[in-house]
Design a protein around this motif. Structure first.
Motif, PDB file in Angstrom:
ATOM      1  N   THR A 196     -29.466  12.831 -29.648  1.00  0.00           N
ATOM      2  CA  THR A 196     -30.555  13.103 -29.873  1.00  0.00           C
ATOM      3  C   THR A 196     -31.209  12.962 -28.195  1.00  0.00           C
ATOM      4  OG1 THR A 196     -32.974  12.845 -30.688  1.00  0.00           O
ATOM      5  CG2 THR A 196     -31.710  10.884 -30.269  1.00  0.00           C
ATOM      6  N   LYS A 246     -32.348  14.270 -37.419  1.00  0.00           N
ATOM      7  CA  LYS A 246     -33.507  13.574 -36.653  1.00  0.00           C
ATOM      8  C   LYS A 246     -33.291  12.189 -36.680  1.00  0.00           C
ATOM      9  CE  LYS A 246     -37.332  13.021 -38.996  1.00  0.00           C
ATOM     10  NZ  LYS A 246     -38.697  13.172 -39.767  1.00  0.00           N
ATOM     11  N   LEU A 291     -32.884  18.239 -34.277  1.00  0.00           N
ATOM     12  CA  LEU A 291     -31.899  19.086 -33.685  1.00  0.00           C
ATOM     13  C   LEU A 291     -31.859  20.545 -34.229  1.00  0.00           C
ATOM     14  CD1 LEU A 291     -28.843  16.494 -33.302  1.00  0.00           C
ATOM     15  CD2 LEU A 291     -30.704  17.224 -31.765  1.00  0.00           C
TER      16      LEU A 291
END
Ligand code: FUL
Length: 452
Positions: A46, A92, A99
């Protein structure tokens, strides 16, 4: 902890201590299929990958998400080659950055420069998993430090909308990960877990759901890769919730628990969950990963190993090398079951449901006819009929008398024993205590790779 002590007491009062055979909790087919995967992979990726943090605070600009050479196929192929049967992507994490291009927020890859905002990490990973024939799952953090609705009742609808997107747009999903973690500074928020779980069942009935306390798979209680030396797939979860459970209890489970919720051992190949270049020299070696395999899969759990992509969007070279070592050591150790062709066929046919029934204190002698040399032993129960062994004894014949090789507790899906080298032509297994006659599905005797 205090809460848990009370719960245990309540559970003990409610449940009479002896459970009838027909009442033994049993897995449903999706839990059995999940457990057979043995090794699965986590991909933590992330904005943290670009900021160096472990927990983003939600203020990160999507502009920083720019993997220069993202290659889902290459990563998934590495996982497949290393024997992993599923990849679970952090769709997430706590920072709220998605994403995939969620319609419900602009805090996503669509607002990033990556592929000019046209990219979708979740899609590429899901497609690569299909191409290479491994299962696909996702992690969707309930704790969201970016979303403004977080802390208000409407957040549950927002979260379910995101869940629905992930459950409907990416083909078959085999595991959904509901993380119970939230920081001390988190706003109060009552999650609608029942609603989340209902949605998963409705849209992806084959998927198992992980949270600290299930419903299908529970947390093993630590992030160091250790399932309990004794590890029951049964447990009671009354009064517990994701984030509210005693890790020590989750680690061992409960022989008298009335729910079947096996433990999943999640651990990272690196000190952190996300990639940090300063940890490049701290990647667990193949040998260390094999040790974790014994302490997870070998203790009736499943190994969910995290391998975090770098800012390039690929695995670091060291990680790839160590994954390769991990699998090649395991292959070397377990390639020849010295009991194959020597004992009753159903004990080495790799089918859980063809088993030999062992009653308490009635030894099963396995006669190999000629001497074998082993230092690893494996036992598997037919978990389809529940988990039954409480303690058992393994002995070998030294030519004059039976000698103790080891005494061990739970078996469940799999129990692996690491032993000094034993040379013998006969062993015997005695169930010392069991909840019900043990359905011994598989046995194995192996000589470990010198690289272990
Ligand atoms: C934890 C999270 O807080 C970590 O960042 C990581 O995702 C781990 C698997 O679960 O609860």
């Amino acid at each position: 902890m205090k809460k848990h002590a009370l719960l245990t007491l309540l559970a003990a009062v409610v449940a009479t201590s002896s459970i009838e055979a027909q009442d033994l909790p049993k897995p449903d087919p999706r839990q059995v299929e999940w457990q057979k995967l043995e090794t699965t992979a986590f991909l933590h990726f992330t904005v943290n990958t670009f900021t160096g943090k472990e927990w983003g605070d939600g203020t990160e600009s999507p502009q920083i998400f720019y993997p220069t050479d993202f290659d889902a196929r290459k990563m998934v192929k590495t996982l497949k080659d290393a024997g992993f049967k599923m990849a679970i992507i952090t769709a997430k994490h706590h920072d709220g950055f998605c994403l995939w291009p969620s319609k419900y927020t602009d805090h996503t890859v669509a607002s990033s420069p990556w592929k000019n905002g046209q990219g979708d990490v979740v899609k590429e990973i899901a497609e690569a998993c299909r191409e290479y024939g491994i299962k696909f799952g996702f992690y969707l953090s309930p704790w969201d430090r970016h979303e403004e609705q977080y802390g208000t009742p409407s957040y549950n609808a927002f979260y379910k909308n995101q869940l629905r997107e992930l459950l409907t747009n990416y083909g078959e999903v085999s595991e959904v990960w509901f993380d119970g973690a939230k920081g001390e500074d988190a706003k109060d928020m009552e999650y609608d877990f029942d609603g989340y779980w209902q949605l998963v069942r409705e849209l992806q009935p084959k998927a198992v759901m992980f949270s600290d306390v299930g419903p299908d798979v529970r947390w093993v209680g630590n992030e160091s890769g250790n399932a309990g030396e004794t590890c029951w797939s049964t447990i009671d979860t009354v009064g517990m919730a994701p984030g509210v459970a005693d890790p020590k209890y989750l680690n061992v489970g409960d022989p008298d628990g009335n729910l079947w919720i096996p433990a999943e051992t999640d651990v990272s190949i690196r000190p952190g969950w996300f990639y940090h270049p300063e940890e490049d020299s701290k990647v667990k070696s193949g040998k260390q990963l094999v040790d974790l395999y014994y302490k997870s899969v070998g203790r009736n759990s499943l190994l969910l190993l995290n391998i975090p992509p770098t800012p390039k969007g690929q695995f670091a070279e060291q990680d790839v090398r160590n994954l390769h070592d991990f699998r090649s050591i395991l292959d070397e150790t377990f390639k020849t079951n010295l009991a194959s062709g020597k004992v009753k066929k159903q004990l080495t046919d790799q089918q859980l449901t063809t088993a030999v029934t062992l009653k308490e204190k009635q030894p099963l002698v396995l006669d190999f006819k000629k001497e074998i040399a082993f230092d690893r032993a494996m036992f598997q129960e037919n978990i389809v009929e529940g988990q039954r062994n409480v303690t058992a004894l393994l002995e070998y014949w030294d030519g004059k008398a039976w000698q103790k090789a080891d005494e061990f507790t739970t078996i469940g899906y799999k129990r692996l024993l690491r032993l000094p080298l034993i040379k013998t032509s006969r062993v015997r297994v005695t169930v010392l205590e069991a909840k019900q006659p043990v359905q011994l599905a598989e046995v194995g005797f192996f000589k470990a790779s010198a690289r272990e």
